[in-house]
Design an enzyme around this catalytic site. Structure first.
Site, PDB file in Angstrom:
ATOM      1  N   GLU A 290       2.358   4.593  -4.239  1.00  0.00           N
ATOM      2  CA  GLU A 290       2.380   5.400  -5.430  1.00  0.00           C
ATOM      3  C   GLU A 290       3.871   6.184  -5.917  1.00  0.00           C
ATOM      4  O   GLU A 290       4.212   6.329  -7.078  1.00  0.00           O
ATOM      5  CB  GLU A 290       1.244   6.476  -5.194  1.00  0.00           C
ATOM      6  CG  GLU A 290      -0.040   5.888  -5.381  1.00  0.00           C
ATOM      7  CD  GLU A 290      -0.305   5.180  -4.059  1.00  0.00           C
ATOM      8  OE1 GLU A 290       0.068   5.428  -3.074  1.00  0.00           O
ATOM      9  OE2 GLU A 290      -1.333   4.234  -4.299  1.00  0.00           O
TER      10      GLU A 290
ATOM     11  N   ASP B 218      -9.086   3.821  -1.727  1.00  0.00           N
ATOM     12  CA  ASP B 218      -9.938   4.353  -0.623  1.00  0.00           C
ATOM     13  C   ASP B 218     -11.543   4.892  -1.067  1.00  0.00           C
ATOM     14  O   ASP B 218     -11.694   5.962  -1.185  1.00  0.00           O
ATOM     15  CB  ASP B 218      -9.397   5.484   0.199  1.00  0.00           C
ATOM     16  CG  ASP B 218      -7.767   4.898   0.918  1.00  0.00           C
ATOM     17  OD1 ASP B 218      -8.015   3.653   0.958  1.00  0.00           O
ATOM     18  OD2 ASP B 218      -7.286   5.789   1.314  1.00  0.00           O
TER      19      ASP B 218
ATOM     20  N   ASP C  96       0.919  -1.114   0.020  1.00  0.00           N
ATOM     21  CA  ASP C  96       0.103   0.073   0.090  1.00  0.00           C
ATOM     22  C   ASP C  96       0.695   1.109  -0.068  1.00  0.00           C
ATOM     23  O   ASP C  96       2.059   1.059   0.360  1.00  0.00           O
ATOM     24  CB  ASP C  96      -0.970  -0.012   1.163  1.00  0.00           C
ATOM     25  CG  ASP C  96      -1.970   1.181   1.410  1.00  0.00           C
ATOM     26  OD1 ASP C  96      -2.364   1.464   0.297  1.00  0.00           O
ATOM     27  OD2 ASP C  96      -2.378   1.648   2.339  1.00  0.00           O
TER      28      ASP C  96
HETATM   29  C1  GLC Z   1      -4.488   3.496   3.020  1.00  0.00           C
HETATM   30  C2  GLC Z   1      -5.014   2.171   2.082  1.00  0.00           C
HETATM   31  C3  GLC Z   1      -6.222   1.435   3.268  1.00  0.00           C
HETATM   32  C4  GLC Z   1      -5.384   1.287   4.404  1.00  0.00           C
HETATM   33  C5  GLC Z   1      -4.826   2.400   5.181  1.00  0.00           C
HETATM   34  C6  GLC Z   1      -4.005   1.924   6.550  1.00  0.00           C
HETATM   35  O1  GLC Z   1      -5.627   4.562   3.186  1.00  0.00           O
HETATM   36  O2  GLC Z   1      -5.605   2.532   1.002  1.00  0.00           O
HETATM   37  O3  GLC Z   1      -6.565   0.417   2.536  1.00  0.00           O
HETATM   38  O4  GLC Z   1      -6.124   0.759   5.535  1.00  0.00           O
HETATM   39  O5  GLC Z   1      -4.089   3.187   4.101  1.00  0.00           O
HETATM   40  O6  GLC Z   1      -2.963   1.367   6.104  1.00  0.00           O
END
Ligand code: GLC
Length: 760
Positions: A382, A457, A379
């Site tokens: 980017e 998200d 995650d």
């Molecule tokens: C980002 C991700 C989400 C995750 C959060 C905390 O917002 O997109 O899925 O739960 O980070 O790690």
């Protein structure tokens, strides 16, 4: 517009046209796949997305008075000598005029005239509707926390690929430029589609074939295809930001089993770590990870942990120390590590452009994977940075790129792709012969070779149920079959009705995960009371019932790139009613779903394309080519099976580790049908060494006699299932059944179905 052509050369599969300023390289990869590269000097190298290899291919180059002509068996490319403008004609009727190329210091682009009634599909993870005509998009991987709307762009992933389609034919363009690129699908000028960039190569692949399926096959010839996922990755997954401490995780697992709700994987979000330091566990929250993993395994659960790229700046933290000492982090042009704020506070970012850094990063996974972590969730890759104006690292940061340094402007869009490469390498290294599972938020074309992608998200908004459908359909058309949106919505509070409608469509997402943000209303299947729990369980079980069919769709994708979740237009390109259809989907070519994405709605219009269709819930047969108003009470989502479909199904189990027993369901309505069924162990890499079976099952009905034939097309996995039940839905009128020529007595299941047993 370019200058006039002065000379040309043909070497191997390459035709090079030289003008005063620039060269136009045309490389022929296949009859329907050519690369066109316009460069100031020598030919631009391909990006890491490209894996297609050169092969011997017959083509013809001829010089005419006003143009150069390059032809393959499928297409003819004319390049006008005075300005290098192009025309393309395709064997099945395609005609593209006025292809205009521009290469200037800070602009490179290609414009193509839009054809009559042309639709555009693909472009990966974009919001909006299915047909992208009239919109403009940017490819620049971006963390977007704001609510995603129809016009939110860009998002987390970049797939610089689109399909142009009308009833006269289709083509595909993959723009192999990893810098920030744009795709103007007729927004600025309604007569042309234009793609381009300020920087990077003007190198694009033109893909041609008879059908959209040929274009997707061509695109995945270029950028690669998915390896088969482990079967558990196709089950239902439960996630939250975050499940902790350890006791809560174990309780969650127990609750699934106690309530009889199938579930294969549980996710640990960032709170499992010690102060958000990657590759650590918080010892207080998780006092005995190994014991927890052991107990979860005993209950048939897999565990997926989040791993973000940001490494906390902390002199006492070994990952940071190693990264710093070995200069593994991204730096500025003076060699100073870039520091940006993410969850752990000030952090440094591994330079994934370097093979030694990817190797190091892979090695960091050893302990987790050896301990029994089954999957990795990447995650913020980017990469997201919270304290820079661009919300990522500055574009002038340097990536050393194995001796050929490049700026972040060039590497940004493939940062996650390279992180996924390292992660896959780790999984293969530390779980030898087990199939990896990786989930990623950011992506670029080619990501299908490494990871599943989820749409980031989203929110617990009705609009986001609706949005998810075309988004995932277009991602599938863009070569990534393994995609899903957070079921229930990530941000904001979900409601009972929204959750029910979401899980009903979510069980058809190729990647099926319920995920929820910190502090939001709980959204486990039991969180909204008995009614929602009952309906959610019924639909999750439906997914498990369909797992063999879904698994076979993944096999198809592995072989030829076909999406698992498909827009109707892919299956019915001759039917204009499907061209804009964004709110119905097909799972493979035989199941059609029409989700409910508005509150209070218990009936909706469903379009059924040609052929006959059987209502999944009632068995009622509908004639296709028409719209119907279909009842959708809260516990039903309109769902249809194509008449004559043969669908491999299983008895629902609480998790895939319980084993999957396959039977074939034959749906009535046609005189004959066939299905090719793929079988392997669903978990190891042995299929890559040929350890699998392929069966063909044929169905034929003559009056009241049914003939079933099951033949082995390929048989190298003798450990496979020995025999299969064949269930005839609506088979009450069948009097005589012949299996491979021998008469058998059917077993009556109920008033609507009979079954037999077949050994291939
Ligand atoms: C980002 C991700 C989400 C995750 C959060 C905390 O917002 O997109 O899925 O739960 O980070 O790690």
């Amino acid at each position: 517009m370019l200058d006039k052509i002065e000379t040309y050369r043909v070497t191997g599969n390459m035709v090079a046209l030289e003008t005063k300023n620039v060269n136009v390289y045309i490389e022929i990869f296949d009859e329907g796949i050519i690369n066109i590269d316009v460069a100031f000097g020598s030919k631009d190298p391909y990006s890491q997305a490209v894996v297609i290899k050169n092969k011997d291919i017959a083509f013809d180059v001829s010089e005419k008075d006003d143009c150069m002509c390059i032809s393959t068996g499928l297409l003819r490319l004319k390049v006008h000598k005075d300005n290098c403008n192009m025309e393309i004609e395709g064997r099945y009727g395609l005609k593209l005029d006025d292809i205009e190329l521009t290469l200037e210091e800070s602009k490179r682009s290609c414009a193509i005239k839009i054809r009559e009634d042309e639709c555009f599909y693909g472009l990966g993870e974009k919001t909006g509707f299915l047909n992208k005509r009239g919109a403009k998009y940017t490819m620049w991987n971006t963390d977007c926390y704001e609510p995603h709307t129809e016009s939110t762009d860009p998002l987390y992933a970049s797939f610089p690929f689109f399909i142009g389609f009308n009833r006269y034919g289709c083509y595909g363009i993959y723009f192999d430029n990893t810098f920030r690129t744009y795709f103007d699908m007729g927004k600025s000028d309604s007569s042309k589609v234009e793609f381009g960039a300020e920087k990077g190569p003007l190198s694009f692949f033109f893909i041609y074939g008879q059908t959209m399926k040929d274009i997707i096959k061509g695109y995945t010839d270029i950028t690669g295809r998915i390896d088969l996922p482990p079967i558990w990755a196709l089950g239902y997954h439960q996630s939250k930001y975050s499940y902790y401490p350890q006791s809560e995780v174990e309780q969650l697992a127990k609750t699934f089993r106690e309530k009889g709700i199938p579930c294969d994987a549980i996710y640990l979000d960032i709170h499992y770590m010690d102060g958000y330091r990657v590759f650590t566990f918080d010892k207080e929250r998780f006092p005995d990870v190994k014991a927890m993993l052991k107990r979860l395994k005993e209950m048939g659960f897999k565990m997926v942990t989040i791993i973000d790229p940001g490494v906390k700046v902390d002199g006492n933290y070994s990952v940071f120390k190693e990264g710093l000492e070995n200069r593994y982090f991204v730096t500025d042009s003076n060699g100073l590590p870039f520091v940006g704020r993410v969850w752990p506070g000030p952090s440094c970012f591994p330079d994934f452009s370097r093979s030694d850094v990817r190797k190091w990063w892979a090695e960091k996974h050893r302990e987790f994977i050896e301990m029994g972590i089954d999957g990795i969730w990447n995650d913020m890759n980017e990469p997201a940075v919270m304290d820079t104006p661009s919300k990522t690292m500055p574009e002038d940061m340097i990536h050393l790129n194995d001796g050929q340094p490049i700026t972040h402007a060039q590497f940004h869009n493939v940062y996650a792709l390279n992180m996924a490469m390292a992660t896959k390498d780790a999984m293969l290294r530390f779980r030898p012969n087990q199939r990896p599972f990786i989930l990623t938020r950011a992506a670029f074309s080619g990501i299908q070779r490494y990871a599943a992608v989820w749409t980031g998200d989203n929110r617990s908004h009705w609009d986001h149920v609706k949005l998810s459908i075309p988004m995932l359909l277009n991602m599938g058309l863009s070569g990534e079959p393994f995609c899903g949106a957070d079921i229930g919505g990530f941000e904001d509070d979900c409601s009972e009705e929204l959750f029910i409608r979401w899980i009903q469509v979510g069980v058809f997402y190729p990647f099926c995960r319920n995920h929820n943000a910190l502090g939001k209303r709980e959204q486990e299947p039991w969180a909204f009371g008995e009614r929602a729990q009952k309906i959610a369980t019924q639909f999750i079980k439906l997914r498990y019932k369909l797992l063999p069919y879904i698994y076979n769709l993944f096999y198809e994708s592995h072989k030829n790139g076909m999406p698992v979740l498909r827009p109707l237009v892919l299956e019915y390109p001759g039917d204009e009613k499907t061209y804009f259809m964004f709110d119905e989907f097909m799972l493979g070519d035989s199941i059609l779903g029409a989700p409910i994405y508005e509150p209070g709605k218990t009936i909706r219009a469903v379009y059924l394309p040609e052929g006959n269709w059987i209502d999944w819930w009632t068995g009622k047969e509908y004639e296709g080519g028409k719209y119907y108003l279909v009842e959708a009470p809260l516990d039903k989502m309109p769902l249809f099976v194509k008449a004559g479909a043969i669908i491999p199904m299983a008895e629902p189990v609480s998790c895939t580790a319980d084993g999957i027993k396959v039977k074939f369901h034959v749906f009535p309505g046609v005189a004959q049908a066939e299905y090719v069924y793929y079988e392997d162990d669903m978990i190891t890499e042995n299929y890559k060494n040929g350890k699998y079976n392929l069966y063909r099952i044929k169905y034929r009905k003559d009056m009241d006699t049914v003939k079933i034939e099951m033949e082995k097309l390929y048989y190298e996995y003798p450990e496979g299932q020995k025999g299969f039940r064949v269930v005839f839905e609506g088979g009450e009128g069948i009097e005589k059944i012949l299996v491979n020529g021998q008469q058998v007595n059917p077993h009556v299941i109920d008033e609507t179905a009979v079954a037999i047993y077949v050994e291939p």
